[in-house]
Design a protein around this motif. Sequence first.
Motif, mmCIF file in Angstrom:
data_model
loop_
_atom_site.group_PDB
_atom_site.id
_atom_site.type_symbol
_atom_site.label_atom_id
_atom_site.label_comp_id
_atom_site.label_asym_id
_atom_site.label_seq_id
_atom_site.Cartn_x
_atom_site.Cartn_y
_atom_site.Cartn_z
ATOM 1 N N ILE A 198 0.846 -1.200 0.000
ATOM 2 C CA ILE A 198 0.000 0.000 0.000
ATOM 3 C C ILE A 198 0.875 1.241 0.000
ATOM 4 O O ILE A 198 0.620 2.201 -0.718
ATOM 5 N N ARG A 199 1.927 1.224 0.817
ATOM 6 C CA ARG A 199 2.843 2.376 0.848
ATOM 7 C C ARG A 199 3.503 2.600 -0.503
ATOM 8 O O ARG A 199 3.642 3.730 -0.957
ATOM 9 N N PHE A 200 3.947 1.519 -1.150
ATOM 10 C CA PHE A 200 4.577 1.655 -2.462
ATOM 11 C C PHE A 200 3.585 2.192 -3.497
ATOM 12 O O PHE A 200 3.925 3.039 -4.318
ATOM 13 N N GLY B 208 3.051 5.887 -2.871
ATOM 14 C CA GLY B 208 4.205 6.650 -3.328
ATOM 15 C C GLY B 208 4.249 6.753 -4.845
ATOM 16 O O GLY B 208 4.566 7.803 -5.400
ATOM 17 N N LYS B 209 3.914 5.663 -5.527
ATOM 18 C CA LYS B 209 3.888 5.669 -6.993
ATOM 19 C C LYS B 209 2.821 6.638 -7.503
ATOM 20 O O LYS B 209 3.053 7.396 -8.449
ATOM 21 N N ARG C 137 2.819 14.306 -9.450
ATOM 22 C CA ARG C 137 3.730 15.447 -9.385
ATOM 23 C C ARG C 137 3.998 16.072 -10.755
ATOM 24 O O ARG C 137 4.523 17.168 -10.840
ATOM 25 N N LYS C 138 3.651 15.385 -11.830
ATOM 26 C CA LYS C 138 3.802 15.956 -13.168
ATOM 27 C C LYS C 138 2.817 17.101 -13.386
ATOM 28 O O LYS C 138 3.135 18.077 -14.050
#
Length: 130
Positions: free
Chosen positions: A79-81, A84-85, A91-92
């Motif tokens: 879930i954390r990965f 983060g993905k 962020r683009k």
Amino acid sequence: MREKFYRFMQGRYGNDQFNRFLMILALAVLVLSVIWKPQFYLASVILLGWAYYRMFSRKVYTRAVENQRYLELREKVMIRFRRGKKELEQRKEYHIYKCPGCGQKVRIPRGKGKVEVRCPKCGNTFVKRS
């Protein structure tokens, strides 16, 4: 021969996801011991022994509980990965800021200049560049 193996494994736990993880980890540590430090060899043997102990164990319920804990921990990490993905993909198009009051993450579109942001959680306002 196959029939003897089936009879031997009857009532034993067998293989599961946690065992596969232990075996892959043992293989990785073994390769590490060949490449880098030979002291890791003992760790790989211990991991492999633990995997085989679990596989041939007759305590099926205990091994199932261990596997369930492993799966829960793995899901938390995944879930954390994924989170983060998802943030990296966003962020683009967006700037992501934390509210100075409560720490809530706030998403602002890029290219809008200076923007006054109002936190949806605590109502705090702050100025940021987008």
